[in-house]
Design a protein around this motif. Structure first.
Motif, PDB file in Angstrom:
ATOM      1  N   VAL A 199       0.871  -1.116  -0.024  1.00  0.00           N
ATOM      2  CA  VAL A 199       0.139  -0.006  -0.119  1.00  0.00           C
ATOM      3  C   VAL A 199       0.912   1.326   0.002  1.00  0.00           C
ATOM      4  CG1 VAL A 199      -1.681   1.327   1.344  1.00  0.00           C
ATOM      5  CG2 VAL A 199      -1.922  -1.183   1.136  1.00  0.00           C
ATOM      6  N   LEU A 202       2.212   1.853  -3.231  1.00  0.00           N
ATOM      7  CA  LEU A 202       1.021   2.459  -4.265  1.00  0.00           C
ATOM      8  C   LEU A 202       0.873   3.980  -4.028  1.00  0.00           C
ATOM      9  CD1 LEU A 202      -1.291   1.815  -6.391  1.00  0.00           C
ATOM     10  CD2 LEU A 202      -2.657   1.355  -4.500  1.00  0.00           C
ATOM     11  N   VAL A 206       1.919   6.804  -6.782  1.00  0.00           N
ATOM     12  CA  VAL A 206       1.087   7.710  -7.205  1.00  0.00           C
ATOM     13  C   VAL A 206       1.316   9.040  -7.070  1.00  0.00           C
ATOM     14  CG1 VAL A 206      -1.534   8.309  -7.287  1.00  0.00           C
ATOM     15  CG2 VAL A 206      -0.824   5.896  -7.140  1.00  0.00           C
ATOM     16  N   ILE A 271       0.433   4.087 -14.502  1.00  0.00           N
ATOM     17  CA  ILE A 271      -0.064   3.850 -13.361  1.00  0.00           C
ATOM     18  C   ILE A 271      -1.259   3.071 -12.877  1.00  0.00           C
ATOM     19  CG2 ILE A 271      -1.568   5.976 -12.934  1.00  0.00           C
ATOM     20  CD1 ILE A 271       1.315   4.942 -10.744  1.00  0.00           C
ATOM     21  N   LEU A 272      -2.169   2.891 -14.125  1.00  0.00           N
ATOM     22  CA  LEU A 272      -3.399   2.138 -13.900  1.00  0.00           C
ATOM     23  C   LEU A 272      -2.896   0.763 -13.903  1.00  0.00           C
ATOM     24  CD1 LEU A 272      -5.842   4.005 -16.355  1.00  0.00           C
ATOM     25  CD2 LEU A 272      -5.779   3.895 -13.852  1.00  0.00           C
ATOM     26  N   TYR A 275      -2.154  -0.710 -10.296  1.00  0.00           N
ATOM     27  CA  TYR A 275      -3.421  -1.243  -9.529  1.00  0.00           C
ATOM     28  C   TYR A 275      -3.676  -2.485  -9.367  1.00  0.00           C
ATOM     29  CZ  TYR A 275      -4.447   3.397  -8.057  1.00  0.00           C
ATOM     30  OH  TYR A 275      -4.341   4.655  -7.383  1.00  0.00           O
ATOM     31  N   PRO A 276      -3.851  -3.386 -10.502  1.00  0.00           N
ATOM     32  CA  PRO A 276      -4.159  -5.006 -10.637  1.00  0.00           C
ATOM     33  C   PRO A 276      -3.105  -5.498  -9.556  1.00  0.00           C
ATOM     34  CG  PRO A 276      -4.453  -4.014 -12.528  1.00  0.00           C
ATOM     35  CD  PRO A 276      -3.665  -3.003 -11.994  1.00  0.00           C
ATOM     36  N   GLN A 279      -3.711  -4.567  -6.047  1.00  0.00           N
ATOM     37  CA  GLN A 279      -5.170  -4.671  -5.348  1.00  0.00           C
ATOM     38  C   GLN A 279      -5.488  -5.731  -4.182  1.00  0.00           C
ATOM     39  OE1 GLN A 279      -8.014  -5.701  -8.194  1.00  0.00           O
ATOM     40  NE2 GLN A 279      -9.755  -4.872  -7.193  1.00  0.00           N
ATOM     41  N   PHE A 282      -4.365  -4.161  -0.986  1.00  0.00           N
ATOM     42  CA  PHE A 282      -4.826  -2.751  -0.731  1.00  0.00           C
ATOM     43  C   PHE A 282      -5.767  -2.738   0.417  1.00  0.00           C
ATOM     44  CE2 PHE A 282      -7.487   0.919  -1.510  1.00  0.00           C
ATOM     45  CZ  PHE A 282      -6.427   1.864  -1.536  1.00  0.00           C
TER      46      PHE A 282
END
Length: 293
Positions: A199, A202, A206, A271-272, A275-276, A279, A282
């Motif tokens: 996390v 991430l 970001v 950046i998209l 996420y997977p 996830q 997260f």
């Protein structure tokens, strides 16, 4: 049947599902609009007054112009440097601070935590921070975007809470075997706290990817600009001239719009994709400390 739902429960489930679908579509469509417009003919984009449900008169001209812009290539390399080096440095510094503040025998721990939380509500302001960075000799250097943001107070609190959930018996056993604090942190605490570390990666990643204000204030050389600052110039100041070399003056305005959309997609897609992979960590990482057993 014991598991059979009542009519009111079914109505609630259907209404809730429909509402979530509407919200998801409302959130997703702006991105799809930009994506479809970036692949569409410039004249179709200029003339369109409704929804974009598919690319109209499909073309890759906008992407060709964007990728031929040397500023985009340089900015992409700079952004990757800021994201990778900055995130690694953030995780390292935040881990050190969180580990120290999670120790039971740390002197003045509450006072230190109070000062850290205090910075979440009050700060020195832009001018004092600029003067400090200038006196440190970091103006117009890459480090002006990395060192001043080394530790986020919010992320430090989350990681500290996660470290406190690791059983004390593991640390005591490691110390009996001769482990020092570095060994305990990097071989016991961090491996057991992978969800919160993911996390933090991430959050920090970001942050660095989207950061443009610090670059605007501290950087003077365009060779150091991140992608988001170039994107800001394109969207706000309408600076697409250096991408439209060789385009006739009458076509510059229409194709300038699709160039903007293509630049947005290029700066968003990487950046998209992150996420997977993160996830599954997260929710667990964010909720650390929210429930105590």
């Amino acid at each position: 049947m014991l598991n059979q739902k009542s009519i009111s429960e079914r109505v609630f489930d259907v209404s809730n599902t429909a509402l979530m679908i509407i919200i998801a579509l409302g959130t997703l469509y702006p991105l799809l609009y930009v994506l479809f417009a970036s692949f569409s003919s410039p004249m179709e984009v200029m003339q369109n007054r409704g929804l974009f449900l598919y690319p109209k008169d499909f073309t890759l001209e906008a992407y060709r112009l964007v990728f031929h812009n040397p500023n985009i290539k340089t900015a992409y390399i700079n952004t990757m440097f800021y994201v990778v080096v900055g995130t690694v440095f953030n995780i390292f510094m935040t881990s050190l601070g969180a580990y120290a503040l999670s120790r039971r025998n740390l002197m003045w721990k509450n006072a230190v935590m109070f000062m850290i939380v205090f910075t979440m509500f009050f700060e020195g302001g832009l001018i004092p921070v600029y003067i400090l960075i200038d006196n440190l000799g970091m103006i117009n250097t890459r480090w002006a975007l990395i060192i001043p943001t080394a530790v986020s107070a919010f992320n430090l609190i989350i990681m500290r809470t996660s470290f406190q959930t690791v059983p004390v018996s593991l640390e005591e056993s490691a110390r009996i075997d001769g482990a020092n604090d570095w060994t305990i942190l990097f071989r016991i605490i961090l491996p057991l706290s992978l969800p919160v570390v993911a996390v933090m990666v991430l959050f920090y990643g970001v942050f660095h990817w989207n950061s443009w204000f610090s670059a605007l204030i501290y950087l003077q050389s365009r060779d150091l600009y991140p992608m988001q600052l170039i994107l800001r110039e394109i969207l706000i100041t309408n600076d697409t001239e250096n991408m439209l070399t060789g385009v006739s003056s009458g076509d510059k305005m229409p194709i300038g719009e699709t160039v903007k959309y293509a630049t947005i997609i290029i700066s968003t897609i990487p950046i998209l994709f992150l996420y997977p992979f993160l996830q599954r960590y997260f929710v667990k990482g964010v909720m650390i400390g929210a429930i105590k057993e």
